[in-house]
Design a protein around this motif. Structure first.
Motif, PDB file in Angstrom:
ATOM      1  N   ASP A 280      59.395  61.752  25.291  1.00 55.54           N
ATOM      2  CA  ASP A 280      58.991  61.803  26.563  1.00 55.54           C
ATOM      3  C   ASP A 280      60.115  62.013  27.583  1.00 55.54           C
ATOM      4  O   ASP A 280      60.003  62.334  28.820  1.00 55.54           O
ATOM      5  CB  ASP A 280      58.132  60.532  27.139  1.00 55.54           C
ATOM      6  CG  ASP A 280      56.765  60.331  26.600  1.00 55.54           C
ATOM      7  OD1 ASP A 280      56.395  61.284  26.369  1.00 55.54           O
ATOM      8  OD2 ASP A 280      56.377  59.055  26.639  1.00 55.54           O
ATOM      9  N   SER A 281      61.136  62.049  26.900  1.00 52.49           N
ATOM     10  CA  SER A 281      62.488  62.392  27.670  1.00 52.49           C
ATOM     11  C   SER A 281      62.317  63.913  28.248  1.00 52.49           C
ATOM     12  O   SER A 281      62.813  64.341  29.440  1.00 52.49           O
ATOM     13  CB  SER A 281      63.726  62.359  26.988  1.00 52.49           C
ATOM     14  OG  SER A 281      64.085  61.068  26.556  1.00 52.49           O
ATOM     15  N   GLN A 282      61.331  64.567  27.529  1.00 49.71           N
ATOM     16  CA  GLN A 282      61.314  66.013  28.068  1.00 49.71           C
ATOM     17  C   GLN A 282      60.621  66.049  29.371  1.00 49.71           C
ATOM     18  O   GLN A 282      60.957  66.786  30.362  1.00 49.71           O
ATOM     19  CB  GLN A 282      60.637  66.855  26.973  1.00 49.71           C
ATOM     20  CG  GLN A 282      60.447  68.320  27.334  1.00 49.71           C
ATOM     21  CD  GLN A 282      59.813  69.308  26.394  1.00 49.71           C
ATOM     22  OE1 GLN A 282      59.517  68.666  25.101  1.00 49.71           O
ATOM     23  NE2 GLN A 282      59.537  70.505  26.319  1.00 49.71           N
ATOM     24  N   ARG A 283      59.531  65.277  29.264  1.00 50.49           N
ATOM     25  CA  ARG A 283      58.814  65.454  30.578  1.00 50.49           C
ATOM     26  C   ARG A 283      59.290  64.471  31.637  1.00 50.49           C
ATOM     27  O   ARG A 283      59.619  64.735  32.914  1.00 50.49           O
ATOM     28  CB  ARG A 283      57.505  64.570  30.289  1.00 50.49           C
ATOM     29  CG  ARG A 283      56.626  65.265  29.367  1.00 50.49           C
ATOM     30  CD  ARG A 283      55.490  64.398  28.730  1.00 50.49           C
ATOM     31  NE  ARG A 283      54.443  65.533  27.892  1.00 50.49           N
ATOM     32  CZ  ARG A 283      53.534  64.725  27.255  1.00 50.49           C
ATOM     33  NH1 ARG A 283      53.198  63.561  27.415  1.00 50.49           N
ATOM     34  NH2 ARG A 283      52.844  65.547  26.333  1.00 50.49           N
ATOM     35  N   LEU A 284      60.231  63.318  31.362  1.00 49.82           N
ATOM     36  CA  LEU A 284      60.903  62.607  32.107  1.00 49.82           C
ATOM     37  C   LEU A 284      62.333  63.556  32.907  1.00 49.82           C
ATOM     38  O   LEU A 284      62.375  63.469  34.201  1.00 49.82           O
ATOM     39  CB  LEU A 284      61.720  61.606  31.557  1.00 49.82           C
ATOM     40  CG  LEU A 284      62.682  60.502  32.450  1.00 49.82           C
ATOM     41  CD1 LEU A 284      61.784  60.121  33.322  1.00 49.82           C
ATOM     42  CD2 LEU A 284      63.449  59.376  31.631  1.00 49.82           C
ATOM     43  N   ALA A 285      62.682  64.546  32.096  1.00 42.49           N
ATOM     44  CA  ALA A 285      63.509  65.704  32.743  1.00 42.49           C
ATOM     45  C   ALA A 285      62.945  66.276  33.844  1.00 42.49           C
ATOM     46  O   ALA A 285      63.350  66.614  35.019  1.00 42.49           O
ATOM     47  CB  ALA A 285      64.318  66.297  31.669  1.00 42.49           C
ATOM     48  N   PHE A 286      61.743  66.768  33.612  1.00 43.96           N
ATOM     49  CA  PHE A 286      60.966  67.662  34.597  1.00 43.96           C
ATOM     50  C   PHE A 286      60.519  66.717  35.834  1.00 43.96           C
ATOM     51  O   PHE A 286      60.973  67.228  37.010  1.00 43.96           O
ATOM     52  CB  PHE A 286      59.605  68.141  34.092  1.00 43.96           C
ATOM     53  CG  PHE A 286      59.991  69.364  33.005  1.00 43.96           C
ATOM     54  CD1 PHE A 286      60.746  70.400  33.477  1.00 43.96           C
ATOM     55  CD2 PHE A 286      59.471  69.246  31.687  1.00 43.96           C
ATOM     56  CE1 PHE A 286      60.925  71.565  32.434  1.00 43.96           C
ATOM     57  CE2 PHE A 286      59.736  70.174  30.800  1.00 43.96           C
ATOM     58  CZ  PHE A 286      60.450  71.315  31.086  1.00 43.96           C
ATOM     59  N   VAL A 287      60.297  65.742  35.608  1.00 41.24           N
ATOM     60  CA  VAL A 287      59.813  64.405  36.710  1.00 41.24           C
ATOM     61  C   VAL A 287      61.171  64.386  37.540  1.00 41.24           C
ATOM     62  O   VAL A 287      61.093  64.360  38.826  1.00 41.24           O
ATOM     63  CB  VAL A 287      59.183  63.364  36.170  1.00 41.24           C
ATOM     64  CG1 VAL A 287      58.998  62.193  37.366  1.00 41.24           C
ATOM     65  CG2 VAL A 287      58.110  63.625  35.557  1.00 41.24           C
ATOM     66  N   LEU A 288      62.372  64.056  36.920  1.00 40.07           N
ATOM     67  CA  LEU A 288      63.610  63.947  37.650  1.00 40.07           C
ATOM     68  C   LEU A 288      63.912  65.366  38.321  1.00 40.07           C
ATOM     69  O   LEU A 288      64.546  65.145  39.609  1.00 40.07           O
ATOM     70  CB  LEU A 288      64.642  63.546  36.634  1.00 40.07           C
ATOM     71  CG  LEU A 288      64.455  62.110  35.970  1.00 40.07           C
ATOM     72  CD1 LEU A 288      65.661  62.014  34.975  1.00 40.07           C
ATOM     73  CD2 LEU A 288      64.890  61.028  37.258  1.00 40.07           C
TER      74      LEU A 288
END
Length: 822
Positions: A280-288
């Motif tokens: 989920d870090s990939q999606r977290l990066a986009f949200v950030l």
């Protein structure tokens, strides 16, 4: 060219001569730029750069998830024997590896060191592509006799000495030779690993001999199974699930366990290693990225309104330039050049603060982001920072003069300056403010939902209190002894019970209350048991919990019906059950009727238990950490609990700390088949378990506060500019008898449409954006309408204050003095 040079020099001077313009730009733009650069560095490392330690080409992570209970999935490949079985089915075309990470304490060079311990199978580092720094590979004949260490541990403890002959470390109470050194295994995102250190120790089991031992019928969390080879040779998810059925039928000999395993839903998974590692870090990066760029846009909108006001106040200067033959393009070029020193300083500040944030990232992110040690600023960050500020400067130069009109400029040379000049058109400023309010509403809505979810997860009612209690344990290191004690089963007075009694007696000498239970109520060491329902035949899942005198009272677990267990009863067949279990058996309305009834948890006569009381449900760990929905049943007989260690709970007086040295002295020499003492406090465990959740809550709350402040500054600046531009009109109205309250209402009414439009669009945008987030993150909390309305009311109140306070400052002045000053 001289005009541009002079404009650049004026820009440098203006940094010091006009701080009300230069300081907000440098600080606001620099700090928000730092946040953006930090997120870009994170995204670049996680999503685009090659993994620093392993070869990710043709490397896949495979798994077989079993729905063990509602909300809890476990990995069937937790036992390496099962990996050896599927490896055998698919032959030698693929290279398989298996790792079970955990935290362990070792002694090396006379120094105790906490390390990440990898219980693995031969060939696993080679399958990953980890470099062998020195020593032997993991496929040697006597692999199970020694250990391998990581490069970081080798450098810090052995000073990079390549001669490993005679070098040993102490692990699990035994001195083991060091056979080799592997590169640090950093591309690891293990579930439940409290301290993922690059100081690592590897132990290996021979892959080829695993099938010679029976299956242990155990299921655990946090294991990793990976395979390297062409994708065409990889087993499909359907083939993995088919292998599971064959394995259970052929390799599980206990019929009860076989029936239980086949009754569970399983799902085979095959994922590219990098995707599985990043998760989920990939999606977290986009949200950030979205959040940080939104903040940058909000900051720029604030600054843009300030620049528009500044340059509209210089309309006579522009009129003179136009009269001297300057074109609008040249005017914008001069504005760009004049602002360049401020924007360059903002970019420098952004880079410096971003570098500082990189240093703080391990503290800020906790275990949420992998590869933290490899995230840093590079030349791309510098180029991006300069490109962003130059682009923003160019946009500012264009928009700041977008309402410049040649006729209006020349007319202003003849005007007295009273009233609102034609140049000071506020449509674009108000449009930008509506956009800013919309972005603020979206960010605040998402932030409020996230903060509420994090708060509920960290501070949820667990069903018990947290006194000054400690869990003291010693791991069993003799597998044969453990197996022989399991075979003794429920024999009263067996060797295991005698060792436990000795352990508890020794701990009682510490002048503390000792509870003869295996774990604290707050624990990840959760045991689950299944037994067939006598009415339906379906498997019933429970969580067996050890009972001891004073357990219920010490941890304030509420007794809802019946009575507590007592130690003086002759029979051991009495139990306490949790309310959820009582409801499950008797229904929502008659759950209290379970008191006095018998429940059967097996086919033997001794598997029948009498329910004497019902207690409140307890939660082993805060929500999101470990989702266990199986209800608790409290047993007096310690043999009802499956054990792999000797443990007890010690409750100290408030203010007193129980140290490892105290416990070691108390239990010294208890049994050589037990390893070093481990002591962990209940409050400290809660702090560690909830640290990431609480830190996320604070960071997101800070982000929400920053968003609110930026929105308030923007509206306040626009309100002040509006009131300042209308000061002549307001002064005339006051001089002719208008009340200050009426004038304040006039100013608020003038900005009210902007507020309503911005918040209305913000709510719509927030709903649509959060629906997208829910599709992106399956684990995201549901949309909270109550929270959204609350945050919008709060935002509206702050905006109204931001309009009223600057306006009041203007209308509270003496009108005659205002007229004389104009």
């Amino acid at each position: 060219m001289r005009l541009y040079i002079n404009a650049f020099k004026r820009g440098i001077q203006r940094i010091f001569s006009l701080p009300r313009l230069s300081l907000p730009l440098i600080s606001t733009l620099g700090l928000t730029l730092a946040a953006v650069l930090s997120v870009v560095a994170i995204s670049n490392t996680l999503l685009f750069k090659p993994l620093p330690d392993i070869n990710e080409n043709d490397l896949y992570q495979v798994d077989l998830q079993m729905a063990f209970s509602e909300g809890l999935n476990v990995q069937f490949f937790s036992d390496p024997r099962r990996v050896a079985s599927i490896k055998k089915r698919y032959g030698d075309e693929l290279s398989w590896g298996h790792v079970i990470p955990s935290t362990a304490n070792i002694e090396l060079g006379g120094q105790p060191i906490e390390v990440t311990h990898f219980d693995s199978v031969t060939g696993s580092p080679e399958v990953l592509g980890l470099a062998l720094i020195t020593g032997q590979s993991s496929d040697i004949q006597n692999v199970e006799e020694g250990v391998w260490i990581s490069k970081s541990l080798w450098q810090s403890a052995l000073n990079s000495n390549e001669d490993l002959n005679g070098k040993t470390l102490r692990l699990d109470g035994e001195d083991r030779p060091i056979f080799g050194v592997f590169d640090d295994f950093a591309s690891l995102n293990a579930v439940g690993l409290n301290n993922q250190s690059t100081q690592q120790v590897w132990r290996f089991r021979n892959f080829d001999t695993l099938l010679e031992t029976p299956d242990t019928i155990s299921l655990n969390l946090g294991t990793m199974t990976f395979v390297r080879g062409p994708e065409t040779n990889m087993p499909t998810t359907a083939e993995i699930e088919a292998w599971y059925v064959d394995y259970v039928n052929n390799e599980i000999t206990v019929e009860r366990a076989k029936t239980f395993l086949l009754s569970k839903t399983v799902e085979g998974q095959k994922t590219n290693y990098r995707d599985a590692f990043i998760g989920d870090s990939q999606r977290l990066a986009f949200v950030l990225m979205f959040a940080m760029f939104s903040l940058l846009i909000m900051a720029c909108l604030n600054l843009l309104n300030m620049f528009i006001a500044h340059y509209q106040s210089r309309n006579k200067e522009f009129a003179i330039h136009i009269c001297n033959g300057s074109t609008f393009t040249r005017l914008r070029g001069l504005v760009f050049t004049e602002n360049l020193p401020m924007f360059i300083l903002a970019s420098i500040l952004g880079l410096l603060v971003a570098e500082w944030l990189m240093e703080l990232l391990p503290i800020l992110a906790g275990d949420n982001l992998p590869l933290l040690d490899y995230i840093h600023l590079d030349m791309l960050s510098i180029i991006l920072a300069l490109s962003v500020v130059l682009f923003i400067n160019a946009i500012f130069a264009v928009i700041s003069l977008i309402y410049v009109d040649k006729n209006a400029l020349t007319d202003s040379l003849n005007s007295s300056g009273k009233g609102t000049p034609a140049q000071q058109n506020q449509l674009i400023s108000k449009t930008l403010m509506v956009l800013q309010l919309t972005l603020a509403c979206v960010l605040l809505t998402g932030a409020s939902i996230s903060v509420k979810d994090s708060y509920d997860a960290a501070y949820t009612d667990l069903g018990y209190s947290m006194p000054n209690a400690y869990e003291v344990s010693m791991q069993i290191i003799d597998d044969n002894w453990q197996e022989s004690m399991r075979e003794q089963g429920r024999l009263r007075g067996n060797e295991w019970q005698q060792v436990r009694q000795d352990f508890v007696t020794r701990l009682s000498n510490l002048d503390a209350q000792v509870l003869d239970v295996d774990v604290l109520p707050l624990t990840s060491n959760v045991s689950l048991r299944a037994f067939p329902d006598p009415d339906t035949g379906n498997s019933v899942m429970i969580r067996p919990v050890m009972w001891a005198p004073k357990l219920i009272e010490t941890f304030d677990i509420t007794l809802l019906a019946g009575r507590n267990l007592t130690p003086d009863k002759a029979t051991l067949s009495e139990v306490l059950i949790a309310k959820a279990f009582a409801i499950e058996r008797a229904g929502e309305d008659k759950w209290e009727s379970m008191v006095g009834k018998e429940i059967r948890m097996g086919e033997e006569e001794e598997d029948i238990f009498l329910v004497v009381g019902i207690v409140e449900d307890i939660v082993p760990l805060p929500a999101g950490t470990l989702n266990v929905t199986a209800p608790e049943i409290y047993f007096k007989d310690p043999n009802e609990i499956d054990f792999n260690r000797l443990s007890a709970v010690v409750v100290m007086p408030q203010g007193n700390e129980l140290t490892r040295e105290q416990v070691e002295q108390a239990v010294k020499g208890i049994d050589p088949r037990l390893n070093e003492v481990q002591v962990e406090g209940m409050v400290q465990r809660w702090d560690a378990v909830t640290e990431t959740t609480r830190l996320n809550m604070y960071i997101v709350a800070g982000l929400a506060l920053l968003t609110l402040v930026l929105a308030a500054i923007g509206v306040s600046g626009l309100s002040q500019m509006t009131a300042s531009q209308k000061r002549y009109e307001l002064a005339v109205r006051m001089a002719t008898g208008a009340k200050q309250s009426k004038l304040l209402q006039l100013l608020i009414k003038d900005s009210l449409w902007m507020l309503i439009t911005g918040l209305g669009l913000g709510v719509i945008a927030a709903v649509l954006a959060y629906r997208f987030v829910l599709d992106f993150f399956s684990s995201a909390p549901p949309f909270d309408w109550a929270g959204t309305m609350t945050i919008n009311v709060l935002l509206a109140c702050v905006m109204l204050l931001s309009i009223a306070i600057p306006g009041w400052r203007v209308i509270s002045r003496d009108p005659m003095r205002v007229l004389r000053d104009l």
